[in-house]
Write a protein that holds these residues in place. Sequence first.
Motif, PDB file in Angstrom:
ATOM      1  N   VAL A 292      15.760  -2.399   0.731  1.00  0.00           N
ATOM      2  CA  VAL A 292      14.811  -1.649   1.654  1.00  0.00           C
ATOM      3  C   VAL A 292      13.779  -0.703   0.977  1.00  0.00           C
ATOM      4  O   VAL A 292      12.409  -0.646   1.213  1.00  0.00           O
ATOM      5  N   ALA A 293      14.166  -0.003  -0.227  1.00  0.00           N
ATOM      6  CA  ALA A 293      13.408   0.929  -0.728  1.00  0.00           C
ATOM      7  C   ALA A 293      12.070   0.292  -1.343  1.00  0.00           C
ATOM      8  O   ALA A 293      11.077   0.787  -1.377  1.00  0.00           O
ATOM      9  N   ALA A 294      12.777  -0.664  -2.092  1.00  0.00           N
ATOM     10  CA  ALA A 294      11.714  -1.731  -2.828  1.00  0.00           C
ATOM     11  C   ALA A 294      10.695  -2.191  -1.665  1.00  0.00           C
ATOM     12  O   ALA A 294       9.442  -1.991  -1.944  1.00  0.00           O
ATOM     13  N   PHE A 295      11.074  -2.882  -0.720  1.00  0.00           N
ATOM     14  CA  PHE A 295      10.103  -3.254   0.207  1.00  0.00           C
ATOM     15  C   PHE A 295       9.284  -2.179   0.851  1.00  0.00           C
ATOM     16  O   PHE A 295       8.120  -2.316   1.054  1.00  0.00           O
ATOM     17  N   PHE A 296       9.751  -0.968   1.225  1.00  0.00           N
ATOM     18  CA  PHE A 296       9.046   0.102   1.588  1.00  0.00           C
ATOM     19  C   PHE A 296       7.918   0.621   0.380  1.00  0.00           C
ATOM     20  O   PHE A 296       6.627   1.055   0.860  1.00  0.00           O
ATOM     21  N   MET A 297       8.457   0.501  -0.516  1.00  0.00           N
ATOM     22  CA  MET A 297       7.334   0.879  -1.646  1.00  0.00           C
ATOM     23  C   MET A 297       6.233  -0.153  -1.766  1.00  0.00           C
ATOM     24  O   MET A 297       5.169   0.315  -2.010  1.00  0.00           O
ATOM     25  N   VAL A 298       6.469  -1.408  -1.568  1.00  0.00           N
ATOM     26  CA  VAL A 298       5.430  -2.429  -1.565  1.00  0.00           C
ATOM     27  C   VAL A 298       4.455  -2.167  -0.352  1.00  0.00           C
ATOM     28  O   VAL A 298       3.419  -2.141  -0.489  1.00  0.00           O
ATOM     29  N   GLN A 299       4.996  -1.551   0.738  1.00  0.00           N
ATOM     30  CA  GLN A 299       4.162  -1.210   2.043  1.00  0.00           C
ATOM     31  C   GLN A 299       3.362  -0.249   1.649  1.00  0.00           C
ATOM     32  O   GLN A 299       2.031  -0.110   1.975  1.00  0.00           O
ATOM     33  N   LEU A 300       3.770   0.941   0.838  1.00  0.00           N
ATOM     34  CA  LEU A 300       2.947   1.821   0.667  1.00  0.00           C
ATOM     35  C   LEU A 300       2.208   1.617  -0.558  1.00  0.00           C
ATOM     36  O   LEU A 300       0.729   2.101  -0.378  1.00  0.00           O
ATOM     37  N   PHE A 301       2.301   1.025  -1.714  1.00  0.00           N
ATOM     38  CA  PHE A 301       1.563   1.260  -2.803  1.00  0.00           C
ATOM     39  C   PHE A 301       1.165  -0.169  -3.576  1.00  0.00           C
ATOM     40  O   PHE A 301       0.344  -0.141  -4.338  1.00  0.00           O
ATOM     41  N   ALA A 302       1.452  -1.376  -2.499  1.00  0.00           N
ATOM     42  CA  ALA A 302       0.414  -2.581  -2.708  1.00  0.00           C
ATOM     43  C   ALA A 302      -0.960  -2.311  -2.704  1.00  0.00           C
ATOM     44  O   ALA A 302      -1.369  -1.360  -2.147  1.00  0.00           O
ATOM     45  N   LYS A 303      -1.641  -3.479  -3.316  1.00  0.00           N
ATOM     46  CA  LYS A 303      -3.106  -3.336  -3.275  1.00  0.00           C
ATOM     47  C   LYS A 303      -3.647  -3.233  -1.990  1.00  0.00           C
ATOM     48  O   LYS A 303      -4.653  -2.908  -1.772  1.00  0.00           O
ATOM     49  N   SER A 304      -2.832  -3.879  -0.905  1.00  0.00           N
ATOM     50  CA  SER A 304      -3.156  -3.893   0.607  1.00  0.00           C
ATOM     51  C   SER A 304      -2.356  -2.868   1.282  1.00  0.00           C
ATOM     52  O   SER A 304      -2.342  -2.973   2.480  1.00  0.00           O
ATOM     53  N   GLY A 305      -1.984  -2.108   0.576  1.00  0.00           N
ATOM     54  CA  GLY A 305      -0.738  -1.057   1.298  1.00  0.00           C
ATOM     55  C   GLY A 305      -1.271  -0.017   1.864  1.00  0.00           C
ATOM     56  O   GLY A 305      -2.688   0.181   1.965  1.00  0.00           O
ATOM     57  N   LEU A 306      -0.517   0.854   2.364  1.00  0.00           N
ATOM     58  CA  LEU A 306      -0.932   2.029   3.104  1.00  0.00           C
ATOM     59  C   LEU A 306      -1.922   2.930   2.536  1.00  0.00           C
ATOM     60  O   LEU A 306      -2.956   3.217   3.015  1.00  0.00           O
ATOM     61  N   PHE A 307      -1.577   3.244   1.135  1.00  0.00           N
ATOM     62  CA  PHE A 307      -2.365   4.368   0.547  1.00  0.00           C
ATOM     63  C   PHE A 307      -3.814   3.645   0.101  1.00  0.00           C
ATOM     64  O   PHE A 307      -4.531   4.450  -0.036  1.00  0.00           O
ATOM     65  N   SER A 308      -3.587   2.326   0.031  1.00  0.00           N
ATOM     66  CA  SER A 308      -4.832   1.574  -0.446  1.00  0.00           C
ATOM     67  C   SER A 308      -6.167   1.511   0.758  1.00  0.00           C
ATOM     68  O   SER A 308      -7.101   1.855   0.558  1.00  0.00           O
ATOM     69  N   ARG A 309      -5.296   1.586   1.972  1.00  0.00           N
ATOM     70  CA  ARG A 309      -6.238   1.764   3.196  1.00  0.00           C
ATOM     71  C   ARG A 309      -6.621   3.105   3.210  1.00  0.00           C
ATOM     72  O   ARG A 309      -7.988   3.294   3.647  1.00  0.00           O
ATOM     73  N   PHE A 310      -5.768   4.088   2.898  1.00  0.00           N
ATOM     74  CA  PHE A 310      -6.456   5.526   3.071  1.00  0.00           C
ATOM     75  C   PHE A 310      -7.500   5.609   2.064  1.00  0.00           C
ATOM     76  O   PHE A 310      -8.635   6.066   2.284  1.00  0.00           O
ATOM     77  N   ALA A 311      -7.512   5.011   0.817  1.00  0.00           N
ATOM     78  CA  ALA A 311      -8.300   5.046  -0.301  1.00  0.00           C
ATOM     79  C   ALA A 311      -9.658   4.488   0.113  1.00  0.00           C
ATOM     80  O   ALA A 311     -10.888   4.959  -0.170  1.00  0.00           O
ATOM     81  N   TYR A 312      -9.502   3.341   0.969  1.00  0.00           N
ATOM     82  CA  TYR A 312     -10.862   2.549   1.236  1.00  0.00           C
ATOM     83  C   TYR A 312     -11.399   3.373   2.268  1.00  0.00           C
ATOM     84  O   TYR A 312     -12.563   3.715   2.099  1.00  0.00           O
ATOM     85  N   HIS A 313     -10.654   3.811   3.277  1.00  0.00           N
ATOM     86  CA  HIS A 313     -11.465   4.848   4.238  1.00  0.00           C
ATOM     87  C   HIS A 313     -12.159   6.096   3.825  1.00  0.00           C
ATOM     88  O   HIS A 313     -12.895   6.618   4.285  1.00  0.00           O
TER      89      HIS A 313
END
Lengths: 284, 257
Positions: free
Chosen positions: A109-130
């Motif tokens: 689950v921790a790995a899945f969560f990291m994918v959600q946050l740090f993948a190229k289309s993840g949450l932080f990438s979306r913030f960086a885009y906006h």
Amino acid sequence: MKNRRLHIGLLLFVLIGVLPFVSAFVYAVLYSVGLAGVVNDGFTLRFWAAVWNSGEFLRSFGYSAGIAGISVVVSVSAAMWLTLQFKRELQHRWLSFVIYLPLAIPGVVAAFFMVQLFAKSGLFSRFAYHLGWIAEAREFPDLINDPYALGIMLAFITIVTPFFVLLFLNVYQNERVAELTELAESLGANKKQVLWRVTLPILLRKTWTLIGLYFIFLLGSYEVPLILGQESPQMLSVLIIREIKQYDLSKISEGYVVAVIYTIFVSLAAVLLFYRKKSTTDAG
Amino acid sequence: MRVNWKPFVLTLVVLLTLFPFVYLVLLSLASQWRFPALLPGYFGLDNWRTIWASEVGLVSSFLLSTLISLSVATVSTLSGFLISRSVAYHPRKRLLTLFTYFPYLLAPVVLAACLSYFFLKLGLFGNVTGVIVAQFMITFPYSLIFFSSFWSERTKSFEELVFTLGGTRRQAFVKVLLPLARGMLLICFFQTFLISWFEYGLTSIIGVGKVQTLTIKVFLFIKEANFYYGALSCCLLIFPPVVLLYLNKKYVFNKLV
């Protein structure tokens, strides 16, 4: 009658606790020297030579040890800081439950969560885009499946730090560090001296075996590096399973060579930790 | 004037701790959430309703994980409790305990890979029984190590006192040892349940994908890039342990301290 019960208990201990490990090790050794396995036809050391010459094992071992070492050091430091800064607050009724929560998060689950946050289309990438920092998803830096294993280490630190916070809090109370701190201060020690000569030595001395155990656990971790790691080098368990489960049957023995070396390392570490722990306990 | 930074840092720590739980629940409620959108296209209970659909298989995975973990935790706690007595009172206790540490420290997935030949020969490959047996092999050493501290001189003298007062071995076990060990038995049960519940590598090797526990499901959904169902499986995976931790803390840890 009493002896018979003890003997039955010992027999069961050997059957359940020792035999599977010994069988697994012996089978891996036999496979690694060509004495077991479908395509092997006799004793040979060529698989050991192949593993040694390829250098992949050493790279993988160094990579795994580096990741495990950094993760443990960062986790222990962060946990120590949090414990010393917030020891009173963390004993508050609902906070004392909140700090237990991360224990409910398994590696997968921790790995899945990291994918959600740090993948190229993840949450932080979306913030960086906006925020206008990137124009496309591929411009976001590699934070998972990356060469520096940042994603793996972050996942490990997320999982391990809460455990160490709980551990240090427990030791802080049980060893009555607060009282010892007061005593040291009343004898004229300043805050720095109390920290380096009283608090840290007590907390680390009581927990170093567990810190060592966690290094070994992280060294052999599987699901987190499987999800967040890169193709090469891979962490030890991922490398072993990749070699053992591959389609090229002639290469499987090399996977067992790595498994044997890893098992020997872990066993030696167990002996070292166990006997050092015993001697520390005896001395204490 | 000095600003007290502690409340801010503490709030941040609490938020960071709670964030994964909140985020996974929100993701499990979302769909059509494509880059670069900050909010999902759909937000509701659709994903949760599909839990019951047999093709998703989450309910069966949840029940299977529960069955496996309950079996593993029950057997390893009881056997660990009983067998650790023989180890703890043995003259070569240190050597025997050292043997227990070897399988405890080895990565379960590596142990499973090296044992898979034997599981295949015994007909335990790719079925639930095999996964239970394999998980039992990693939880049993934990249980043994856990109970080693229980069998002390103090415990022994309690037992001997029962015999001196005319009690039988059975009475000593039921009326003295079990009540004494109740808290530890519960903690060990919870811990071995969690080890089994969280297990992925060993289960994937011995179960060969046929035994689809929740951790295997999460991995499958990650592979399929189906993050919404992945988050749903993660919720099913983490909330039972949260409840267990709450009960554990409320009824077990507090009473032990």
